[in-house]
Scaffold this motif. Sequence first.
Motif, PDB file in Angstrom:
ATOM      1  N   THR A  27       0.784  -1.241   0.000  1.00  0.00           N
ATOM      2  CA  THR A  27       0.000   0.000   0.000  1.00  0.00           C
ATOM      3  C   THR A  27       0.810   1.282   0.000  1.00  0.00           C
ATOM      4  OG1 THR A  27      -0.159  -0.052   2.414  1.00  0.00           O
ATOM      5  CG2 THR A  27      -1.944  -1.107   1.166  1.00  0.00           C
ATOM      6  N   SER A  28       2.135   1.212   0.131  1.00  0.00           N
ATOM      7  CA  SER A  28       2.900   2.459   0.185  1.00  0.00           C
ATOM      8  C   SER A  28       4.294   2.316  -0.416  1.00  0.00           C
ATOM      9  CB  SER A  28       3.011   2.953   1.628  1.00  0.00           C
ATOM     10  OG  SER A  28       3.817   2.086   2.382  1.00  0.00           O
ATOM     11  N   GLN A  39      12.463  13.121   1.878  1.00  0.00           N
ATOM     12  CA  GLN A  39      11.806  11.830   1.758  1.00  0.00           C
ATOM     13  C   GLN A  39      10.302  12.042   1.897  1.00  0.00           C
ATOM     14  OE1 GLN A  39      13.317   8.971   4.538  1.00  0.00           O
ATOM     15  NE2 GLN A  39      15.400   9.111   3.750  1.00  0.00           N
ATOM     16  N   PHE A  40       9.511  11.226   1.200  1.00  0.00           N
ATOM     17  CA  PHE A  40       8.056  11.304   1.310  1.00  0.00           C
ATOM     18  C   PHE A  40       7.463   9.968   0.902  1.00  0.00           C
ATOM     19  CE2 PHE A  40       9.071  12.420  -2.978  1.00  0.00           C
ATOM     20  CZ  PHE A  40       7.980  12.109  -3.771  1.00  0.00           C
ATOM     21  N   ARG A  41       6.134   9.841   1.062  1.00  0.00           N
ATOM     22  CA  ARG A  41       5.469   8.562   0.782  1.00  0.00           C
ATOM     23  C   ARG A  41       4.311   8.741  -0.188  1.00  0.00           C
ATOM     24  NH1 ARG A  41       4.302   5.362   6.131  1.00  0.00           N
ATOM     25  NH2 ARG A  41       4.375   3.610   4.723  1.00  0.00           N
ATOM     26  N   LEU A  42       4.080   7.704  -0.984  1.00  0.00           N
ATOM     27  CA  LEU A  42       2.903   7.595  -1.837  1.00  0.00           C
ATOM     28  C   LEU A  42       2.104   6.400  -1.333  1.00  0.00           C
ATOM     29  CD1 LEU A  42       4.343   7.979  -5.476  1.00  0.00           C
ATOM     30  CD2 LEU A  42       3.495   9.758  -3.954  1.00  0.00           C
ATOM     31  N   PHE A  43       0.776   6.476  -1.469  1.00  0.00           N
ATOM     32  CA  PHE A  43      -0.104   5.417  -0.983  1.00  0.00           C
ATOM     33  C   PHE A  43      -1.070   4.970  -2.070  1.00  0.00           C
ATOM     34  CE2 PHE A  43       1.115   8.013   2.619  1.00  0.00           C
ATOM     35  CZ  PHE A  43       1.513   7.066   3.550  1.00  0.00           C
ATOM     36  N   HIS A  45      -4.830   2.253  -2.488  1.00  0.00           N
ATOM     37  CA  HIS A  45      -5.869   1.532  -1.764  1.00  0.00           C
ATOM     38  C   HIS A  45      -5.898   0.036  -2.064  1.00  0.00           C
ATOM     39  CE1 HIS A  45      -7.447   5.213  -0.156  1.00  0.00           C
ATOM     40  NE2 HIS A  45      -7.417   5.736  -1.363  1.00  0.00           N
ATOM     41  N   SER A  46      -5.445  -0.359  -3.252  1.00  0.00           N
ATOM     42  CA  SER A  46      -5.459  -1.774  -3.618  1.00  0.00           C
ATOM     43  C   SER A  46      -4.338  -2.053  -4.611  1.00  0.00           C
ATOM     44  CB  SER A  46      -6.805  -2.157  -4.238  1.00  0.00           C
ATOM     45  OG  SER A  46      -6.936  -1.572  -5.516  1.00  0.00           O
ATOM     46  N   ARG A  47      -4.101  -3.326  -4.877  1.00  0.00           N
ATOM     47  CA  ARG A  47      -3.057  -3.719  -5.829  1.00  0.00           C
ATOM     48  C   ARG A  47      -3.316  -3.197  -7.235  1.00  0.00           C
ATOM     49  NH1 ARG A  47      -1.390  -9.969  -5.036  1.00  0.00           N
ATOM     50  NH2 ARG A  47       0.653  -9.404  -4.262  1.00  0.00           N
ATOM     51  N   TYR A  51      -0.249   4.519  -7.164  1.00  0.00           N
ATOM     52  CA  TYR A  51       0.157   5.207  -5.936  1.00  0.00           C
ATOM     53  C   TYR A  51      -0.067   6.707  -6.117  1.00  0.00           C
ATOM     54  CZ  TYR A  51       2.661   0.953  -4.566  1.00  0.00           C
ATOM     55  OH  TYR A  51       2.986  -0.340  -4.220  1.00  0.00           O
ATOM     56  N   HIS A  52      -0.507   7.393  -5.046  1.00  0.00           N
ATOM     57  CA  HIS A  52      -0.729   8.839  -5.078  1.00  0.00           C
ATOM     58  C   HIS A  52      -0.133   9.469  -3.826  1.00  0.00           C
ATOM     59  CE1 HIS A  52      -3.565   9.017  -8.445  1.00  0.00           C
ATOM     60  NE2 HIS A  52      -4.018   7.854  -7.997  1.00  0.00           N
TER      61      HIS A  52
END
Length: 78
Positions: A27-28, A39-43, A45-47, A51-52
Motif C-alpha cells: 500500500t505504500s 523523503q516522502f510517501r505515496l499510498f 488503496h489496492s493492488r 500510488y498517489h
Amino acid sequence: MERRITLTDIDRPGEALEVDIIAADETSLTLAVPNTSVQFRLFRHSRQSPYHGSLGGRSYCFVPLAVEARKTVTKGSK
C-alpha cells in the motif's frame, strides 16, 4: 532496495519527478529525492490502483508496470 522511478505530476504532466524507492509494500512507497535529504510517501488503496501522494504542494502519481499491463490487457480484450 534502491531503484529510481519517475513520478507523474498530476497537474503538470510534462514535469515529472525522478525519485529513489527506499521501501515498498502493498500500500505504500517510501521515496527519496536524489541528492537531497527529502523523503516522502505515496499510498494506494489496492493492488490494482496507482500510488498517489504529494510533495511541496504538488500531487504525484505512480502507476506500477503490473497495474498498467492489466489495464492494457483489459482494454484490448473488449
